[in-house]
Design an enzyme around this catalytic site. Structure first.
Site, short mmCIF file in Angstrom:
data_model
loop_
_atom_site.label_atom_id
_atom_site.label_comp_id
_atom_site.label_asym_id
_atom_site.label_seq_id
_atom_site.Cartn_x
_atom_site.Cartn_y
_atom_site.Cartn_z
N GLY A 1 39.41 -49.38 -28.93
CA GLY A 1 39.34 -48.47 -27.79
C GLY A 1 39.17 -47.03 -28.21
O GLY A 1 38.38 -46.29 -27.63
N LYS B 1 44.72 -59.27 -29.24
CA LYS B 1 45.95 -58.57 -28.91
C LYS B 1 47.05 -59.61 -28.69
O LYS B 1 46.80 -60.66 -28.09
CB LYS B 1 45.71 -57.76 -27.62
CG LYS B 1 46.45 -56.44 -27.55
CD LYS B 1 45.80 -55.54 -26.51
CE LYS B 1 46.64 -54.33 -26.22
NZ LYS B 1 45.93 -53.33 -25.41
N LEU C 1 40.85 -55.23 -25.92
CA LEU C 1 41.61 -54.85 -24.73
C LEU C 1 42.11 -53.42 -24.85
O LEU C 1 42.78 -53.06 -25.82
CB LEU C 1 42.82 -55.78 -24.57
CG LEU C 1 42.55 -57.17 -23.99
CD1 LEU C 1 43.79 -58.04 -24.12
CD2 LEU C 1 42.13 -57.08 -22.53
N GLU D 1 33.95 -29.49 -34.47
CA GLU D 1 35.21 -28.77 -34.66
C GLU D 1 36.42 -29.69 -34.65
O GLU D 1 37.42 -29.41 -35.33
CB GLU D 1 35.36 -27.69 -33.59
CG GLU D 1 34.31 -26.58 -33.64
CD GLU D 1 32.96 -26.98 -33.05
OE1 GLU D 1 32.85 -28.07 -32.44
OE2 GLU D 1 31.99 -26.20 -33.21
N HIS E 1 50.00 -46.03 -31.37
CA HIS E 1 50.92 -46.79 -30.51
C HIS E 1 51.39 -48.08 -31.19
O HIS E 1 52.33 -48.70 -30.72
CB HIS E 1 50.27 -47.09 -29.16
CG HIS E 1 48.91 -47.70 -29.24
ND1 HIS E 1 47.81 -46.99 -29.68
CD2 HIS E 1 48.45 -48.94 -28.96
CE1 HIS E 1 46.74 -47.78 -29.64
NE2 HIS E 1 47.11 -48.96 -29.22
N HIS F 1 34.52 -13.62 -33.16
CA HIS F 1 33.74 -13.44 -31.93
C HIS F 1 34.61 -13.59 -30.69
O HIS F 1 34.32 -14.40 -29.80
CB HIS F 1 32.56 -14.44 -31.90
CG HIS F 1 31.54 -14.12 -32.94
ND1 HIS F 1 31.79 -14.27 -34.27
CD2 HIS F 1 30.28 -13.64 -32.84
CE1 HIS F 1 30.73 -13.90 -34.97
NE2 HIS F 1 29.80 -13.51 -34.13
N ASP G 1 25.69 -12.37 -26.07
CA ASP G 1 25.60 -13.83 -26.13
C ASP G 1 26.19 -14.51 -24.90
O ASP G 1 25.87 -15.66 -24.62
CB ASP G 1 26.28 -14.36 -27.41
CG ASP G 1 25.32 -14.37 -28.59
OD1 ASP G 1 24.09 -14.35 -28.38
OD2 ASP G 1 25.80 -14.40 -29.73
#
Lengths: 609, 609
Positions: A148, A240, A179, A359, A70, A408, A416
């Site tokens: 953050g 900020k 912030l 992952e 951002h 799978h 499983d």
């Protein structure tokens, strides 16, 4: 000759001015998030980094990733101040005719990976850094993170892996402005806590005042001196909106530009030059990367009727394509003995990355490797790609060239149970613009489709199957993307069965019985789920009295059934067999039967036409 | 009177025997992963935990979550040894007629949340612990984690939030056996490194030998004495396969049962009783939870034609339903001022949980809260639910009662660009069995649909829109799940336009022009995307000459278009308008136009019939 400290301060001032002007002009954006990081970016861009202003793809360039996406206006400002884009161009921020988007995307050629979904930049940076090691190019990768976004676990996945692989050329610069969007962050200004976290994850971490240039410069010097083989974290306490009193360290200004009428007052606070406006880029030259190769083929050697799991054939094929194309690398999340990417590890240990059970980071690293010209093949259980769907989505926004192989899949894995069954993976990948989805039913098609995945530039998903299946095709059969195979056909066909993967074999089982009942079926192996063979399937449906049964080891929504429906529209009647409830543990055949996708169900569906 | 140390050792031995026998009988499973944790589980179940053997839903019960779900046989063994199930029942492991699945699911009533996708248990445990605080019930939650799964960032998301909220009744027990599925883990036996990580994340962490009962008992005593308000981590060095020499600390045994012929030898090593077989459960009684409430209604007070963003109406409605139903809680990932869940925070500060930017943990915690009878409403930007798709998938396997609200969907958000646009959220939620998807177009329908979400028991996804839209409906209009609304209708309708959310308003804009051209359209607001109003849409399509245009602010695959196609089959011609490429930053209207879903595109599609 490094830029002087006064010149760096002046660059910081100018970065702030660009950020304010651009966001006010756009009427939206995040100027306060730019201002907290302006001094850090000044030092990184104008003192630390080496790059060729004229060539974003120069392999020797240091790389910069704005994980806190951002703050894009700050990045555009840095490019303007580096002489890469015109100094007026940041004012085109967020316009339809501009490549300077609200969050960075590679539509702007200096952006390697799209950011804006937080917590992903460090993984991409690690991918860059691993590529540097592979190619033996001593470039650094600098990742600017917000405080953050450090709440995202993916940051810590990247952190632990960077430490495991001893990557000193990766820098995490954390802009701790305390912030968030809607309130103070979890750790607020506790830079020591951030540093302790990085240290516990094996990094060399320092804290600084992020608006104090001498401290920042000293910290980078200390990295060079003391950090050894550890990855490097600079945790900077900032404010900020720093430099503009109406914004500085105030809540309620996240994502809000300075109103037009207040802009002159804000700029007045930044009116005074702080030093000379000078910057000489410091390129690193003399490095090159392997060019795109000439098209190549692979030799497939299977015997018809022999059985092999497509997941194992995936491993075999991966080795074959990697022998021909040195850009191919492989990543796996501690499932390599199940996905058979371990075959690649054995053949090319240096080009294989064990990513452990993380992952999100695995996919983020793959995107970073792709940005450096590699072709990553990423494998795990199909179900676990759901863990990284945001990273997959962002890989697409990044225009990455990453291949995914999910093993799978479906209830055919058996005992499983549902947590391990990939039943929504097709639904995940189908919406991704430009993604190709390939779903082989036997070892020959698997090998051919791995080659097709290499030939395609973009995101590709290969779905492999746990149980062994018989070889159906001859070794020279071709499987172009967007095609399909007709496995059984007669002029008297009563209906068409469209299947893929394991269900192709169920359809073949159903065929004999149906033939004996005078209802022979046409069988289509829809190995290319996206793009689907619209013409082929539509023609088959029309030739078989407008009757199609689609059968898939996937939930009913978003998979092969939806793809076939979209292809044939209202011209054919389509009956869909798919898994329609949360399955449970049990033997594969019993589950295929219980959840409605076995040969018996195909027979019944055909009979009912 | 706590169980004696010799009796605990004996329980550990018996847990091992169950685990070996059950997996060998099943022919699959993970006995070695059970054996490393058997001693830890013995102490937790038979000395630390308090629970009522006869009542899994007793609110006073301590809770146990097996985050390393592949050790399910050990969990079933513990229930057998606790007298909860018959001692023979573990032998039914993984059978189709058994609730003892390969990985735990709530088909077994003592399982609160499904596990098996690694790294999720600590979040669910934190949800349990937060429920304990809300309900003022002093139960503890014990989560058993594997060391390999601690590579998942979601573990650290949960860790930091547990520390932020000062949750002392949450225990993380880490079974550091050093072996993953395919190789040694990242940190191998470095228990101190694990403990340092937990400490850096604000936990009270201790290391122990996980096979030494006195050490384990002492550690739990020290937690009671010294841990104060900190969450508690017990990091235990163990050996995979402990107690059976053919398995112990050996690679290559992950997920492999002892072969039948070797079982007697393995069991012989565990033949000798280690103490008395005694256990008296230690229940905590006298706590109750609010019963399910009588059905209730809410009062909607909007004026037709006024504009309001559906995301804001979501916040209003959330407050109204929460006034009536104390089970409702809300969670948000630092977007509460965008999703408007901040309205709930203001009204019910104690029932709101700021989860910061960590969506995986947010969803995992919601699943844990749901397991304790809460009705969590979870909100963030729709795009960022992709970060938690695995947790959403597992919430469904857990039969959780969680409501999701994704704001900022589609290209209509405008300038922030593709990373912030939810364009695959419908495709994510549609495959989830039993999930309901609601997509309001105005403030009235939003409020009504929030109430419908409360009334529905299960997973529900509400899609809200960023821009303001005019109120279309009267305040007493009802919006049942599975229904739709016809907003414009005449006997001369040339085609039906099926829209939802923002595109309803585009369809309305298109209507006047088409009417003036003599091609009036029927407009259907498909507010219930799943289940879709099959009959209503099909009837409309038939009554309008078999012509339907579907228009959605979502990628072309997996969303409303696929849902409508599935509903109408081959009986109607369907033209689909949807986003078909990665979008970019720009003004909302310009993006709707550029990506083919504006009123102009609807007009053209209708004209082309």
């Amino acid at each position: 000759m490094p830029t002087s400290i006064d010149a760096l301060k002046e660059k910081g001032r100018r970065l702030r001015i660009h950020s304010l002007k651009a966001t006010t002009e756009a009427g939206s954006g995040h100027p306060s998030s730019c201002l907290s990081a302006a001094d850090l970016v000044s030092v990184v861009f104008f003192r630390e980094m080496r790059f060729d202003q004229r060539d974003p793809s120069n392999p020797g360039n240091d790389r910069f990733i704005l994980s806190k996406g951002h703050a894009a206006p700050l990045l555009w400002a840095a490019y303007a101040e580096a002489g890469i884009i015109d100094e007026k161009e940041p004012l085109s921020l967020r316009r339809l005719d501009s490549v300077l988007e609200g969050h960075p995307t590679p539509r702007m050629p200096w952006v390697d990976v799209a950011t804006g979904s937080l917590g992903q930049g460090l993984s991409a940076g690690l991918g860059n850094a691993l590529a540097a090691r592979l190619d033996d190019i001593p470039f650094n990768t600098y990742v600017l993170l917000g405080d953050g976004e450090c709440a995202e676990g993916s940051v810590w996945e990247a952190a632990e892996l960077a430490s495991y692989y001893k990557i000193p050329n990766l820098f995490a610069i954390v802009d701790v402005n305390g912030l968030g969007q809607s309130q103070r962050t979890m750790d607020q200004f506790d830079v020591n806590r951030f540093a302790e976290k990085f240290r516990a994850f094996g990094w060399f971490a320092q804290t600084v005042d992020g608006h104090n240039y001498s401290e920042i410069l000293d910290a980078f010097d200390r990295f060079r001196r003391d950090a050894g083989t550890l990855p490097r974290a600079l945790v900077a306490k900032t404010f900020k909106g720093r430099g503009v009193s109406m914004l500085e360290n105030r809540e309620g200004w996240h994502g809000k530009p300075v109103p037009k009428q207040d802009l002159p007052a804000a700029l007045a606070e930044l009116a005074k030059p702080m030093g000379p406006d000078e910057f000489q880029p410091n390129p690193r030259t003399g490095f090159s990367l392997p060019r795109t190769l000439e098209p190549f083929d692979i030799k497939v050697e299977r015997k018809r009727g022999e059985t092999a799991a497509t997941r194992e054939a995936y491993g075999d094929a991966l080795v074959k394509v990697a022998e021909k194309d040195s850009r191919i690398v492989a990543l796996d999340g501690d499932t390599k003995n199940s996905t058979f990417s371990e075959k690649f590890l054995k053949a090319f240990p240096n080009r294989f990355f064990e990513m452990f059970i993380a992952e999100q980071n695995m996919v983020g690293v793959a995107t970073g490797l792709s940005a450096r010209g590699k072709i990553p093949f990423v494998s795990t259980f199909a179900a676990f790609f759901s863990r990284a769907y945001d990273q997959i989505r962002m890989a697409a926004v990044s225009r990455a060239n990453v291949k995914f192989c999910g093993s799978h899949v479906g209830v055919s894995i058996g005992e499983d149970g549902p947590s391990q069954m990939g039943l929504e993976d097709l639904a995940m990948f189908r919406p991704i613009p430009g993604a190709v989805i390939l779903y082989p039913s036997d070892a020959v098609s698997t090998e051919r489709l791995v080659l097709e995945a290499v030939r395609y530039r973009g995101i590709c998903y290969i779905r492999s199957t746990r149980p062994k299946t018989p070889v159906l095709y001859s070794n020279d059969e071709q499987f172009p993307i967007g095609g399909s195979k007709t496995l059984r056909k007669s002029v008297k066909d009563w209906a068409t069965v469209v299947a893929a993967g394991i269900t192709v074999h169920e359809a073949l089982k159903a065929s004999a019985k149906l033939e004996s009942e005078g209802k022979p079926i046409r069988i289509i192996d829809a190995y290319s789920v996206k793009p689907i063979d619209r013409e082929g399937i539509l023609a088959a449906g029309r030739e078989t009295a407008g009757r199609i049964v689609v059968v898939e080891d996937h939930y009913a929504e978003g998979g092969l059934g939806d793809a076939v429906l979209e292809a044939v529209g209202n011209q054919v009647k389509v009956v869909r067999l798919a898994v329609r409830e949360i399955p449970q543990s049990g033997p594969p055949d019993a589950l295929m039967e219980k959840y409605g996708i076995s040969s018996e169900h195909i027979i019944n569906a055909v009979r009912e036409f």
